[in-house]
Design an enzyme around this catalytic site. Structure first.
Site, PDB file in Angstrom:
ATOM      1  N   GLY A  95      -4.270   9.874  -1.168  1.00  0.00           N
ATOM      2  CA  GLY A  95      -2.991   9.974  -1.853  1.00  0.00           C
ATOM      3  C   GLY A  95      -2.121  11.094  -1.341  1.00  0.00           C
ATOM      4  O   GLY A  95      -1.215  11.559  -2.033  1.00  0.00           O
ATOM      5  N   SER A  96      -2.364  11.542  -0.121  1.00  0.00           N
ATOM      6  CA  SER A  96      -1.625  12.676   0.436  1.00  0.00           C
ATOM      7  C   SER A  96      -0.338  12.267   1.128  1.00  0.00           C
ATOM      8  O   SER A  96       0.471  13.119   1.485  1.00  0.00           O
ATOM      9  CB  SER A  96      -2.508  13.435   1.430  1.00  0.00           C
ATOM     10  OG  SER A  96      -2.851  12.602   2.523  1.00  0.00           O
TER      11      SER A  96
ATOM     12  N   ASP B  47       0.659   2.443   9.082  1.00  0.00           N
ATOM     13  CA  ASP B  47      -0.458   3.378   9.158  1.00  0.00           C
ATOM     14  C   ASP B  47      -1.572   2.888  10.076  1.00  0.00           C
ATOM     15  O   ASP B  47      -2.175   3.662  10.815  1.00  0.00           O
ATOM     16  CB  ASP B  47      -1.032   3.627   7.759  1.00  0.00           C
ATOM     17  CG  ASP B  47      -0.021   4.271   6.828  1.00  0.00           C
ATOM     18  OD1 ASP B  47       1.014   4.760   7.318  1.00  0.00           O
ATOM     19  OD2 ASP B  47      -0.264   4.267   5.605  1.00  0.00           O
TER      20      ASP B  47
END
Length: 346
Positions: free
Chosen positions: A109-110, A159
């Site tokens: 969750g960064s 990503d």
């Protein structure tokens, strides 16, 4: 035999969100991102004890299962199970016996693409272990399908490709899940100037991107013109940033980052909050030129653009808050794996 792999996390510099369906299928998406020297790691140790042992330190999951061709997706170590199930199915393999260990340099969750990077990392370990014929495009596409389709996790496509290819990349996302990765040949002095001009600050709060992404998808599907027009500008920012970076124009880089953040906040509720706003207030007061949250928003890391001679002032001011500043450098090269063959002890 032992197999290890690592895959780099990324900073989303421009165009973030335009890689998410249905926007990318309707309008096409453009992303500019760059990998940094923070990584996801995976180790697979081949065994013959009829067990699959999972030590997923990144998700705090430590489980053991009897070897089987299908592992139940039950919320525990879903990324590992998703990769294993797909590999066994696609290549019609027998059940495997092994221990797998995963961990990450950054918390989940960064906003650095930790989950998708981990899928690529795990997949790369299986590719190395089983000698599977998958290149960077095939690895990225399979990782995307495992995470988004097999596991049903919300998100975009950038990503997986960033983790597999590595470096600075200008990516095109076209209908029918077609992706084109264009590596940028960056001059060394420009990369050095970028590193000198950026501060990466963790707000201290991880977040789930799913709710924000789902709202973004809903806004596109329902024809929310404010959100769609904001995403058009965000997509255009990837084009503008590519030119700015190749020229080394840091003033334009800062302007694009700042404008992209203003547009990003119009995409969905929850992208900003008091914790994030406090960090912005403190950084800008200390001399930062601009900033934006990396990833979907709501928490995680914030990238600030600063004048290098004022970087220490910005860092010192942010360190008085509850989060922390993360030193980083940009990295070349994407996910890779290697084998270790134990030798006899002397």
């Amino acid at each position: 035999m032992i197999v290890r792999s690592k895959a780099p996390l990324r900073l989303g510099l421009a165009g973030g969100g335009s890689d998410v369906s249905p926007y990318s299928n309707i309008y096409g998406g453009l992303i500019l991102n760059a990998t940094i020297n923070l990584y996801a790691y995976c180790t697979i140790e081949e065994t013959d004890n009829g067990q699959i042992v999972i030590d997923a330190f990144d998700s705090h999951c430590h489980k053991s299962y009897p070897s089987a061709k299908l592992l139940m997706i039950d919320g525990d170590a879903s990324l590992i199970k998703g990769v294993y199930n797909r590999i066994i199915h696609d290549y019609d393999l027998e059940a495997k016996s092994f221990k797998i260990t995963t961990y990450n340099d950054a918390p989940a969750g960064s906003g650095l693409g930790t989950s998708s990077t981990m899928v690529v990392c795990i997949l790369k370990a299986f590719i190395e272990w089983l000698s599977l014929p998958l290149g960077d495009y095939e690895t990225s596409r399979l990782a995307y399908e495992i995470e988004r389709k097999d596991l049903g996790l919300s998100g975009g496509k950038q990503d997986q490709y960033a983790a597999a290819f590595g470096g600075f990349n200008y990516m095109e996302f076209l209908p029918n899940d077609i992706v084109i990765v264009n590596p940028l040949k960056m001059k060394r002095w420009i990369v050095d100037e970028l590193e000198a001009s950026m501060v990466l600050y963790f707000t201290g709060a991880s977040r789930s991107s799913a709710a924000i992404i789902d709202e973004q998808k809903k806004n596109t599907s329902s024809g929310n013109q404010t959100a769609i027009e904001a995403m058009h500008r965000i997509k255009q920012s990837a084009v503008d940033m590519k030119l700015a970076l190749l020229k080394g124009d840091m003033a334009e880089f800062a302007r694009i980052i700042g404008q992209a953040w203003e547009d990003k906040k119009k995409m969905a509720n929850g992208i900003t909050n008091p914790i994030i706003q406090k960090a912005f207030d403190v950084a800008l007061a200390a001399g930062a030129k601009a900033g934006k949250v990396s990833g979907a928003g709501g928490g995680g890391f914030i990238m600030f653009v600063v004048e290098p001679v004022r970087k220490c002032e910005v860092v010192e001011s942010l360190q008085r808050l509850d989060g922390f500043v993360m030193p980083f450098q940009f990295s070349d090269g994407g996910a890779h794996g290697w084998k270790i063959y134990p030798t006899d002890k002397v």
